[in-house]
Design an enzyme around this catalytic site. Structure first.
Site, PDB file in Angstrom:
ATOM      1  N   GLU A  82     -13.819  -3.380  10.965  1.00 35.54           N
ATOM      2  CA  GLU A  82     -12.354  -3.284  10.794  1.00 35.54           C
ATOM      3  C   GLU A  82     -11.777  -2.043  11.464  1.00 35.54           C
ATOM      4  O   GLU A  82     -10.862  -1.414  10.946  1.00 35.54           O
ATOM      5  CB  GLU A  82     -12.000  -3.251   9.289  1.00 35.54           C
ATOM      6  CG  GLU A  82     -12.583  -4.383   8.478  1.00 35.54           C
ATOM      7  CD  GLU A  82     -12.124  -4.390   7.017  1.00 35.54           C
ATOM      8  OE1 GLU A  82     -11.199  -3.633   6.656  1.00 35.54           O
ATOM      9  OE2 GLU A  82     -12.707  -5.165   6.235  1.00 35.54           O
ATOM     10  N   ASP A 108      -9.766   0.760  13.112  1.00 40.36           N
ATOM     11  CA  ASP A 108      -8.471   1.192  13.650  1.00 40.36           C
ATOM     12  C   ASP A 108      -8.440   2.713  13.556  1.00 40.36           C
ATOM     13  O   ASP A 108      -9.161   3.303  12.747  1.00 40.36           O
ATOM     14  CB  ASP A 108      -7.259   0.525  12.975  1.00 40.36           C
ATOM     15  CG  ASP A 108      -7.291   0.493  11.464  1.00 40.36           C
ATOM     16  OD1 ASP A 108      -7.945   1.362  10.850  1.00 40.36           O
ATOM     17  OD2 ASP A 108      -6.633  -0.385  10.872  1.00 40.36           O
TER      18      ASP A 108
HETATM   19  C1  XIL Z   1      -5.660  -5.372   4.404  1.00 40.99           C
HETATM   20  C2  XIL Z   1      -4.754  -6.244   5.277  1.00 40.99           C
HETATM   21  O1  XIL Z   1      -4.857  -5.807   6.602  1.00 40.99           O
HETATM   22  C3  XIL Z   1      -3.318  -6.176   4.793  1.00 40.99           C
HETATM   23  O2  XIL Z   1      -2.513  -7.098   5.514  1.00 40.99           O
HETATM   24  C4  XIL Z   1      -3.262  -6.480   3.298  1.00 40.99           C
HETATM   25  O3  XIL Z   1      -1.940  -6.296   2.841  1.00 40.99           O
HETATM   26  C5  XIL Z   1      -4.200  -5.584   2.513  1.00 40.99           C
HETATM   27  O4  XIL Z   1      -5.509  -5.710   3.047  1.00 40.99           O
HETATM   28  N1  XIL Z   1     -10.233  -3.150   3.814  1.00 40.99           N
HETATM   29  C6  XIL Z   1     -10.417  -4.519   3.851  1.00 40.99           C
HETATM   30  C7  XIL Z   1      -9.312  -5.403   4.300  1.00 40.99           C
HETATM   31  O5  XIL Z   1     -11.525  -4.992   3.607  1.00 40.99           O
HETATM   32  O6  XIL Z   1      -9.319  -6.639   3.649  1.00 40.99           O
HETATM   33  C8  XIL Z   1      -7.975  -4.755   4.143  1.00 40.99           C
HETATM   34  O7  XIL Z   1      -6.998  -5.592   4.773  1.00 40.99           O
HETATM   35  C9  XIL Z   1      -7.968  -3.359   4.743  1.00 40.99           C
HETATM   36  C10 XIL Z   1      -8.981  -2.481   4.063  1.00 40.99           C
END
Ligand code: XIL
Length: 309
Positions: free
Chosen positions: A231, A233
């Site tokens: 994930e 960013d």
């Molecule tokens: C986030 C999404 O990007 C948002 O759109 C939502 O409102 C909240 O969740 N860790 C995770 C993801 O495992 O599922 C999360 O995603 C970000 C943090």
């Protein structure tokens, strides 16, 4: 380029812009060969009530991925956030919760059997101090809920890769030590787990130390596990001058992944600053809000084209 280097390169995707924004839809298969459902497979969005599964939105994403030759990561089966109200509104007995969780995992994985390459079976079960997060699942079932989830998942789709996924445990710290101990115990007791996902939500002011991330991936791989960056960013102040440092951080993490044979995928949490859970002004992704590739994008291409030492 990623394919030539033996890894998948992916992004989280949402159905809304995929339907409404042609630039969004065209960029995904052009740049990525792996897609994660950002929200639609979470229990809240998927389960309006105890007996209803609302698969339409996730089906749309999985169909899109398949018709574009992309693999899919399913996110996520067991998580404390974005739970349906009917689940959090009251207390369930151990046997009720066993039924609910088993039914959830089995029904969802069965629906996508053979079509979802990897699942985040359990997400964020560990706190920063290394203890287990108090969740409705821990409360009803005790620490065993984790291994039960993996066993039910494996029974539902024996070919899917099963991951434990978490944030803030990329390098070496109390939390990554605890996750290492947790998954080591699972592996030693033959619980079906294939890998650990390192979320990699990073702030430009506190980037992970590349050597620490490499050491963490190495110890996990010594257990026979895969590791994926799931994930990524990199939040900035929004000042365009941050773009250079941001690009370096992306490049460092991709380089660590490429140098580790166990690291099989590198994925960002979205790809355009136009749509990001971190807020557009933090400009955390690879393309700007007008879909122009940023320095971070070119830095990743550069790493992929450079032979590993
Ligand atoms: C986030 C999404 O990007 C948002 O759109 C939502 O409102 C909240 O969740 N860790 C995770 C993801 O495992 O599922 C999360 O995603 C970000 C943090």
């Amino acid at each position: 380029m990623a394919e030539q280097r033996g890894i998948l390169i992916g992004t989280a995707v949402e159905p809304l812009p995929l339907r409404a924004d042609a630039d969004y839809a065209q960029t995904i298969p052009r740049e990525f060969n792996l897609l994660t459902s950002e929200n639609v497979l979470k229990m809240g969005p998927l389960r309006p009530d105890l007996l209803t599964y609302y698969f339409q939105e996730a089906d749309f994403l999985v169909d899109f991925a398949e018709s574009n030759g992309m693999k899919v990561r399913g996110h996520t089966l067991v998580w404390h956030n974005q739970l349906p109200e009917w689940l959090t509104n009251r207390t369930y007995s151990p046997s009720e919760m066993t039924w609910i969780l088993n039914d959830h995992i089995t029904t969802v994985m069965d629906h996508y059997k053979g079509r979802i390459w990897a699942w985040d079976v359990v997400n964020e079960a560990v706190l920063d101090d290394g203890s287990l997060r108090p969740t409705v699942f821990l409360q009803a079932l005790g620490p065993e809920y984790i291994e039960k989830a993996f066993r039910w998942a494996h029974a539902a789709d024996p070919d899917a890769l099963l991951f434990y996924n978490d944030y803030g445990a990329e390098g070496l710290n109390e939390k990554s030590d605890a996750i290492y101990t947790l998954v080591k115990d699972l592996v030693e007791r033959d619980v079906p787990i294939d890998g650990v996902g390192l979320q990699m939500h990073v702030d430009i002011a506190f980037p992970p130390n590349p050597a620490d991330v490499a050491a963490n991936i190495l110890r996990l791989s010594a257990l026979g596990l895969q590791v994926q960056i799931t994930e990524m960013d990199v939040v900035t102040s929004g000042d365009p001058a941050d773009a250079e440092r941001q690009a370096e951080i992306y490049a460092e993490m991709l380089q660590v992944c490429l140098e580790a044979p166990a690291c099989t995928a590198f994925e960002t949490w979205g790809f355009t600053d136009r749509y990001t859970w971190q807020g557009t002004q933090t400009a955390p992704l690879l393309f700007d809000a007008q879909y122009q590739p940023k320095l971070a994008y070119f830095a990743l291409r550069d790493v992929l084209s450079r032979p590993t030492p």
